[in-house]
Enzyme design. Structure first.
Site, PDB file in Angstrom:
ATOM      1  N   GLY A   1       2.854  -5.543   7.343  1.00 26.80           N
ATOM      2  CA  GLY A   1       1.867  -6.289   6.558  1.00 26.80           C
ATOM      3  C   GLY A   1       0.698  -6.690   7.429  1.00 26.80           C
ATOM      4  O   GLY A   1       0.447  -6.078   8.476  1.00 26.80           O
TER       5      GLY A   1
ATOM      6  N   GLU B   1       4.819  -4.325  12.166  1.00 27.41           N
ATOM      7  CA  GLU B   1       3.920  -3.188  11.903  1.00 27.41           C
ATOM      8  C   GLU B   1       2.724  -3.767  11.172  1.00 27.41           C
ATOM      9  O   GLU B   1       2.779  -4.016   9.963  1.00 27.41           O
ATOM     10  CB  GLU B   1       4.628  -2.144  11.023  1.00 27.41           C
ATOM     11  CG  GLU B   1       5.858  -1.523  11.640  1.00 27.41           C
ATOM     12  CD  GLU B   1       5.522  -0.489  12.705  1.00 27.41           C
ATOM     13  OE1 GLU B   1       4.395   0.054  12.675  1.00 27.41           O
ATOM     14  OE2 GLU B   1       6.368  -0.246  13.575  1.00 27.41           O
TER      15      GLU B   1
ATOM     16  N   CYS C   1      -3.034   1.456   6.654  1.00 30.18           N
ATOM     17  CA  CYS C   1      -3.079   0.842   7.994  1.00 30.18           C
ATOM     18  C   CYS C   1      -3.721   1.771   9.018  1.00 30.18           C
ATOM     19  O   CYS C   1      -4.240   1.315  10.024  1.00 30.18           O
ATOM     20  CB  CYS C   1      -1.691   0.438   8.439  1.00 30.18           C
ATOM     21  SG  CYS C   1      -0.506   1.785   8.429  1.00 30.18           S
TER      22      CYS C   1
ATOM     23  N   GLY D   1       2.030 -11.842   9.693  1.00 29.93           N
ATOM     24  CA  GLY D   1       2.845 -11.464  10.850  1.00 29.93           C
ATOM     25  C   GLY D   1       2.926 -12.591  11.864  1.00 29.93           C
ATOM     26  O   GLY D   1       4.004 -12.902  12.389  1.00 29.93           O
TER      27      GLY D   1
ATOM     28  N   ASN E   1       0.789  -1.242   0.000  1.00 29.82           N
ATOM     29  CA  ASN E   1       0.000   0.000   0.000  1.00 29.82           C
ATOM     30  C   ASN E   1       0.819   1.289   0.000  1.00 29.82           C
ATOM     31  O   ASN E   1       0.348   2.305  -0.502  1.00 29.82           O
ATOM     32  CB  ASN E   1      -1.027  -0.012   1.139  1.00 29.82           C
ATOM     33  CG  ASN E   1      -0.392  -0.121   2.497  1.00 29.82           C
ATOM     34  OD1 ASN E   1       0.506  -0.915   2.701  1.00 29.82           O
ATOM     35  ND2 ASN E   1      -0.856   0.678   3.424  1.00 29.82           N
TER      36      ASN E   1
HETATM   37  P1  NAP Z   1       0.500  -9.127   3.534  1.00 27.08           P
HETATM   38  O1  NAP Z   1      -0.331  -9.950   2.661  1.00 27.08           O
HETATM   39  O2  NAP Z   1       0.620  -9.493   4.965  1.00 27.08           O
HETATM   40  O3  NAP Z   1       1.952  -9.064   2.837  1.00 27.08           O
HETATM   41  C1  NAP Z   1       2.965  -8.244   3.330  1.00 27.08           C
HETATM   42  C2  NAP Z   1       4.303  -8.801   2.897  1.00 27.08           C
HETATM   43  O4  NAP Z   1       4.515 -10.062   3.526  1.00 27.08           O
HETATM   44  C3  NAP Z   1       4.397  -9.082   1.397  1.00 27.08           C
HETATM   45  O5  NAP Z   1       5.700  -8.791   0.953  1.00 27.08           O
HETATM   46  C4  NAP Z   1       4.120 -10.565   1.330  1.00 27.08           C
HETATM   47  O6  NAP Z   1       4.634 -11.187   0.175  1.00 27.08           O
HETATM   48  C5  NAP Z   1       4.823 -11.048   2.570  1.00 27.08           C
HETATM   49  N1  NAP Z   1       4.341 -12.317   3.100  1.00 27.08           N
HETATM   50  C6  NAP Z   1       3.087 -12.789   3.110  1.00 27.08           C
HETATM   51  N2  NAP Z   1       3.048 -13.968   3.753  1.00 27.08           N
HETATM   52  C7  NAP Z   1       4.315 -14.252   4.151  1.00 27.08           C
HETATM   53  C8  NAP Z   1       4.919 -15.321   4.847  1.00 27.08           C
HETATM   54  N3  NAP Z   1       4.198 -16.345   5.287  1.00 27.08           N
HETATM   55  N4  NAP Z   1       6.244 -15.279   5.082  1.00 27.08           N
HETATM   56  C9  NAP Z   1       6.980 -14.230   4.663  1.00 27.08           C
HETATM   57  N5  NAP Z   1       6.462 -13.189   3.974  1.00 27.08           N
HETATM   58  C10 NAP Z   1       5.143 -13.199   3.734  1.00 27.08           C
HETATM   59  O7  NAP Z   1       0.023  -7.598   3.514  1.00 27.08           O
HETATM   60  P2  NAP Z   1      -0.394  -6.683   2.293  1.00 27.08           P
HETATM   61  O8  NAP Z   1      -1.719  -7.134   1.797  1.00 27.08           O
HETATM   62  O9  NAP Z   1       0.724  -6.521   1.336  1.00 27.08           O
HETATM   63  O10 NAP Z   1      -0.533  -5.290   3.067  1.00 27.08           O
HETATM   64  C11 NAP Z   1      -1.643  -4.955   3.791  1.00 27.08           C
HETATM   65  C12 NAP Z   1      -1.457  -5.106   5.270  1.00 27.08           C
HETATM   66  O11 NAP Z   1      -0.323  -4.367   5.722  1.00 27.08           O
HETATM   67  C13 NAP Z   1      -2.634  -4.516   6.033  1.00 27.08           C
HETATM   68  O12 NAP Z   1      -2.984  -5.368   7.079  1.00 27.08           O
HETATM   69  C14 NAP Z   1      -2.081  -3.205   6.553  1.00 27.08           C
HETATM   70  O13 NAP Z   1      -2.764  -2.683   7.651  1.00 27.08           O
HETATM   71  C15 NAP Z   1      -0.683  -3.571   6.855  1.00 27.08           C
HETATM   72  N6  NAP Z   1       0.148  -2.374   6.946  1.00 27.08           N
HETATM   73  C16 NAP Z   1       0.637  -1.976   8.168  1.00 27.08           C
HETATM   74  C17 NAP Z   1       1.378  -0.814   8.274  1.00 27.08           C
HETATM   75  C18 NAP Z   1       1.959  -0.358   9.582  1.00 27.08           C
HETATM   76  O14 NAP Z   1       2.922   0.409   9.542  1.00 27.08           O
HETATM   77  N7  NAP Z   1       1.439  -0.785  10.714  1.00 27.08           N
HETATM   78  C19 NAP Z   1       1.622  -0.047   7.145  1.00 27.08           C
HETATM   79  C20 NAP Z   1       1.098  -0.470   5.925  1.00 27.08           C
HETATM   80  C21 NAP Z   1       0.370  -1.642   5.830  1.00 27.08           C
HETATM   81  P3  NAP Z   1       3.678 -11.442  -1.091  1.00 27.08           P
HETATM   82  O15 NAP Z   1       3.287 -10.106  -1.579  1.00 27.08           O
HETATM   83  O16 NAP Z   1       4.552 -12.197  -2.004  1.00 27.08           O
HETATM   84  O17 NAP Z   1       2.511 -12.248  -0.589  1.00 27.08           O
END
Ligand code: NAP
Length: 482
Positions: A232, A252, A286, A237, A156
């Site tokens: 993520g 995060e 987020c 996480g 995002n």
């Molecule tokens: P996501 O599906 O959790 O993916 C985030 C990252 O993790 C991607 O690079 C993904 O790779 C990787 N990943 C997924 N499963 C994994 C695993 N089992 N082992 C290692 N890596 C893995 O999140 P998203 O859909 O990209 O982002 C949205 C989420 O991020 C929302 O929940 C949002 O709130 C959160 N977020 C939090 C913050 C903060 O600072 N608190 C900021 C921005 C976003 P792939 O893309 O290859 O699946």
């Protein structure tokens, strides 16, 4: 790789490399192909870790003035190509060009702060003579880099959230391996380009493109990786936390942020901020406003103004200056949001505006009367959907705000200082915005959540703290000279 040749290669082991297997990078607006990047394998990840081991030694030995110069040059490199970087964000991700430009500006800020913080990584002297028998000892502690940091980032904010890990890691003398989201790898590769063109030793930084579930395990489980800095979703996480073993973890994660609007608030300001907070980046934020608790006596006037403002939002072409909101990141994600909204409607919620989907586009959507047992009421929607609730008083709003498994940021609109302080003390979050929505952040502030929203803090100075460890130095003298 240079900015005019987007994609195609990843930066690993000190080189731009291609692989036979590729990942297609598509524009979510119509699924058109923008570029391709290599699909890294588990072996590639081991190669990256091997190079980073050497990189960590080089990074730790780099004088602070050199780290500062390189980070500053990288910031300037991006500044000189501001529109190119913004266009890539607006094409591979969901953001409109206006939103993307803000992200590039913030990325430059993140790097500039990182350069400044590099000179402030300090220790302290330790009064060893507080312990009887240690009168002849003097010493101090300083902070040393922990080595290799794994940065796993979401789609995002595909540039600035990567910079939030790379900037502090380099400022504090670490090597870093970035695994960007599969759907948005180009911005992270462009960030690597800025650093390599600015003279960073190539083994210090890796950007490896590939599927998180395939190349994630060898990265997070490797004993040479000393910290995982993950941004993520909660599910990924939790998975990473279980596998990581004995290493530092920064998480995060997401949220479903609440905002409270009391009857003494400036309603116009509250409406403007909460609408923007709900629909920024099509709600894929987020800090996005998901739940608004409005004091009963102003509920109808607030709701009417909120819906009116929402209906002015222009959804459409991300590259148009007139567009307020783009598509969601994929059609699959838009379908998920549609299903959550339909579930709420079936259980008795009422739709005030929006609710329709066209491909990856989902209209800005406002719901009322959403029952507590709906997915939407409890989980992070991460889409352009907001729920409005009337509340009897502040206590009820605080209770509702805390009744979920998330706690990243919250907002309260009121002119009453006592009430603001009560909310500050009682709402379980990492940040509380008074007279603003949950969607406020500057890059230099501590940022992170409680409960399912994460562990640890980012915000350069705070990330540097997590990415370094104190080392104690104690000199034993033959006697005390005091
Ligand atoms: P996501 O599906 O959790 O993916 C985030 C990252 O993790 C991607 O690079 C993904 O790779 C990787 N990943 C997924 N499963 C994994 C695993 N089992 N082992 C290692 N890596 C893995 O999140 P998203 O859909 O990209 O982002 C949205 C989420 O991020 C929302 O929940 C949002 O709130 C959160 N977020 C939090 C913050 C903060 O600072 N608190 C900021 C921005 C976003 P792939 O893309 O290859 O699946």
């Amino acid at each position: 790789m240079k900015t005019q040749v987007i994609g195609h290669k990843m930066f690993i082991g000190g080189e731009w490399v291609a692989r036979e297997e590729i990942i297609e990078v598509r524009d979510p607006k119509d699924n058109s192909l923008i570029s391709t990047v290599p699909k890294a394998s588990a072996e590639d990840m081991l190669l990256a870790i091997h190079a980073a081991k050497e990189g960590a030694k080089i990074a730790a030995a780099m004088p602070v003035h050199e780290r500062i110069s390189i980070i500053k040059r990288a910031a300037k490199y991006i500044e000189a190509r501001h529109e190119t970087y913004a266009t890539i964000i607006a094409r591979e991700a969901s953001k409109t060009i206006r939103e993307a430009r803000k992200e590039v500006t913030r990325c430059i800020e993140t790097l500039e702060i990182s350069a400044e913080e590099a000179r402030r990584i300090n220790g302290e002297t330790i009064p060893f003579d507080q312990m009887p028998g240690s009168e002849n000892r003097v010493g101090y502690y300083y902070r040393f880099p922990i080595g290799i940091i794994a940065a796993i980032t979401p789609f995002n904010d595909p540039l600035n959230l990567v910079a939030h890990k790379v900037g502090p890691a380099l400022a504090s003398g670490n090597a870093i391996i970035v695994k960007p989201a599969t759907v948005t790898p180009l911005s992270a590769l462009l960030l690597a380009e800025a650093f390599i063109e600015s003279g960073l030793h190539p083994k210090i930084l890796t950007v490896i493109t590939g599927n998180g579930r395939e190349i994630g395990d060898p990265l997070v489980m490797h004993p040479d990786v000393r910290m995982i800095s993950f941004t993520g979703g909660l599910e990924a996480g939790l998975d990473i936390t279980k596998k990581a073993g004995l290493k530092k973890i920064g998480m995060e994660l997401g949220s479903n942020s609440p905002v409270i609007v009391l009857k003494d608030a400036d309603i116009n300001e509250a409406v403007e901020s909460t609408v923007s907070g709900a629909f920024w980046a099509a709600g894929q934020n987020c800090l996005g406003v998901q739940r608004v608790y409005i004091e009963e006596s102003i509920f109808y006037s607030f709701t009417n103004a909120f819906v009116k403002r929402t209906n002015q939002y222009q959804m459409g072409d991300k590259l148009s200056e007139l567009t307020d909101m783009g598509p969601m990141i994929t059609e699959k994600e838009a379908i998920r949001v549609e299903e959550w909204v339909n579930e709420a409607l079936q259980k008795g919620a009422n739709l005030l505006t929006g609710g329709k989907r066209n491909g990856a586009y989902f209209e800005p959507t406002v719901l009322v009367d959403v029952p507590e047992d709906c997915t939407l009421a409890n989980e992070e929607v991460f889409g352009p959907v907001v729920m409005l609730y009337p509340i009897a008083n502040l206590n009820a709003a605080i209770e509702k705000s805390n009744a979920v498994n998330y706690g990243l940021q919250a907002g309260i609109f009121t002119r009453d200082l006592e009430k603001a302080f009560e909310a500050i003390e009682k709402i379980d979050v990492g940040g509380l915005m008074v007279n603003d929505s949950s969607d406020y952040r500057i890059d230099g502030m501590p940022f992170g959540g409680v409960k399912g929203s994460g562990i640890g803090r980012e915000g350069i100075k705070f990330a540097i703290h997590e990415m370094t460890e104190p080392k104690v130095v104690c000199f034993k003298l033959s006697k005390s000279y005091k």
